[in-house]
Design an enzyme around this catalytic site. Structure first.
Site, PDB file in Angstrom:
ATOM      1  N   SER A   4       0.868  -1.199  -0.051  1.00  0.00           N
ATOM      2  CA  SER A   4       0.035   0.062   0.071  1.00  0.00           C
ATOM      3  C   SER A   4       1.053   1.301  -0.129  1.00  0.00           C
ATOM      4  O   SER A   4       1.942   1.261   0.471  1.00  0.00           O
ATOM      5  CB  SER A   4      -1.054  -0.081   1.238  1.00  0.00           C
ATOM      6  OG  SER A   4      -0.175   0.000   2.418  1.00  0.00           O
ATOM      7  N   HIS A  43      -3.045   7.236  -4.040  1.00  0.00           N
ATOM      8  CA  HIS A  43      -3.249   6.002  -3.205  1.00  0.00           C
ATOM      9  C   HIS A  43      -2.899   4.931  -4.216  1.00  0.00           C
ATOM     10  O   HIS A  43      -3.772   4.895  -5.201  1.00  0.00           O
ATOM     11  CB  HIS A  43      -4.321   6.349  -2.455  1.00  0.00           C
ATOM     12  CG  HIS A  43      -4.667   4.933  -1.772  1.00  0.00           C
ATOM     13  ND1 HIS A  43      -5.847   4.225  -2.431  1.00  0.00           N
ATOM     14  CD2 HIS A  43      -4.537   4.219  -0.907  1.00  0.00           C
ATOM     15  CE1 HIS A  43      -6.060   3.202  -1.851  1.00  0.00           C
ATOM     16  NE2 HIS A  43      -5.094   3.187  -0.832  1.00  0.00           N
TER      17      HIS A  43
END
Lengths: 292, 292
Positions: free
Chosen positions: B81, B95
């Site tokens: 992530s 993101h």
């Protein structure tokens, strides 16, 4: 697991891709792993200004440091620093740091430059074969360039990582050098690269061997006390930590990344005569040669 | 600078070398850079036990989840992530997250598995070309495998990153999918890899273009308010954050790595009619198609 390998590869590619935009400081933190309790591999690149106090300290080794009118000296520094604290008390802590430093004259011309760094091993229990492997790898890397380097840097390491108030070294040493500027910078860069490359083979086999070794609560406690000494060295004596904490705008978290997750102290503790704990202290009080 | 390139390369090699010993979680944090105010690229590998509450929630999509006697389900998860918050208000936040999830039956046989993830863009100011580039790169990656995927995942992204209480999406979207298990896992892994590879070309050119664009204090303030919305989404609505914070032994710092360095809120703020700020809100309230 294929996805696992993929995400690790992509972490590296993406970090690298983002760095192409502009050099950024990247800290890689290892935490909560099965083998490593705490560790970090940090790259740091700083353009800054040395305050007069730091200049005075550095002038001892670099006589041509010339200050600007305000007493400051503009500098550039880049380096990698790493500290790894494994869980298992039989697996040694290690530290590595290689850096390059440069300053400019008030008129913007280059003034002085040097390389510094080293790598060292800090076991809680002495395994001679681990110490020998660590030293041999680093000796081989240096010998390729100049056989005078290892003996000098081995000794420098023992002296640098000496905890005066305890009369012992932090660990079983390794190599350390600073103010390295007495030959072609290209050649020094190559030496530094070879030292870098010596690290993984000097440490990974040892960790592979020790990480799952059984241990007792007493051994874990001894590791805590040893980590207490590690903290003492880093906070009281380490020049790098002190320089970092005194540099305006520095990243405190990165500088103190070297500290272990936990450490312990016990008033006037002395290991039993003939114990493995005492055996370690003996080596820390009387640094040995680890290569032939 | 050659030493700089060397230390960055060695950071990657050493991190990789240490991981060969045993999979460890590695978080790479970017901080105090000129371009990026805060960012992180985290790899996480977890063997754990899903508590009954989490199992209930997951059973909606995975009917064959079977609990052990204590109501738990053993699982394995790995993923990467990343969140990047640039300094410049004209440079968008991004993101990315791709993950793999697997559970076992009480007798140790494999039970169910799936892939999930996506990537999305969150600008404070709308630049249509940036949005189009981001979507195009991700569409191309998916189209190679199945042209039905992008439209579905683009919509899913708009729906997933919708801030209900604000009646707006978090950003201008991207792709998002979860519970992806309806074809050969080898093929899905390849799709995920292609999505990974779409990221750098979808984002780096935009940052290169925006990072040094001049901006006003008002624009910086608007970015702060937009970051406030980002925080609201992540803390109130994001399933990943909620799952992470509820998982025993999870790394809180890694989970909350997605939060910006600073954020702002202002009571009942409304941008001026016809302003660039209002233009952004318009797109967040009415998600657009960004590809032909």
């Amino acid at each position: 697991e294929r996805m696992e390998a993929l995400v690790r590869r992509k972490q590296q590619e993406i970090t690298k891709g983002l760095e192409t935009l502009e050099p950024e400081d990247v800290s890689c933190v290892i935490e909560n792993g099965k083998t490593f309790e705490k560790g970090g591999v940090n790259v740091s690149v700083v353009y800054g200004s040395l305050p007069p106090k730091a200049v005075d300290r550095m002038r001892a080794d670099h006589k041509n440091l010339q200050t600007q009118e305000d007493g400051n000296v503009p500098f550039y520094a880049c380096g990698l620093s790493m500290v790894i604290h494994p869980h298992n008390p039989h697996a040694p802590t290690t530290h590595l740091n290689y850096r390059y430093f440069e300053t400019w004259n008030p008129d913007g011309t280059p003034q002085t430059w040097w390389f510094g760094g080293g790598a060292d091993l800090t076991p809680s229990y002495l395994y001679e074969e681990d110490a020998k492997l660590f030293h041999k790898c680093h000796k081989d890397a240096l010998d390729k360039h100049d056989t005078a380097l290892y003996p000098k840097y081995k000794k420098w390491c023992d002296e640098y990582f000496y905890i005066n108030h305890r009369n012992e070294t932090r660990g079983i040493g390794g190599i350390f050098f600073d103010d390295f500027d007495d030959r072609d910078p290209e050649e020094i860069l190559k030496i530094v690269e070879d030292c870098f490359d010596a690290f993984l083979p000097s440490y990974v086999p040892t960790i592979a061997k020790r990480k799952d070794q059984p241990f007792t609560q007493e051994e874990k406690y001894w590791q805590q006390l040893r980590r207490g000494r590690y903290v003492e060295f880093n906070l009281v004596l380490d020049r790098g930590t002190q320089f970092g904490l005194q540099t305006p705008g520095s990243r405190v978290e990165s500088i103190l990344m070297s500290l272990p997750a936990t450490a312990g102290w016990k008033y006037d503790h002395h290991p039993e005569k003939g114990s493995r704990e005492e055996q370690l202290l003996e080596v820390l009080q009387n640094p040995r040669e680890w290569t032939d």
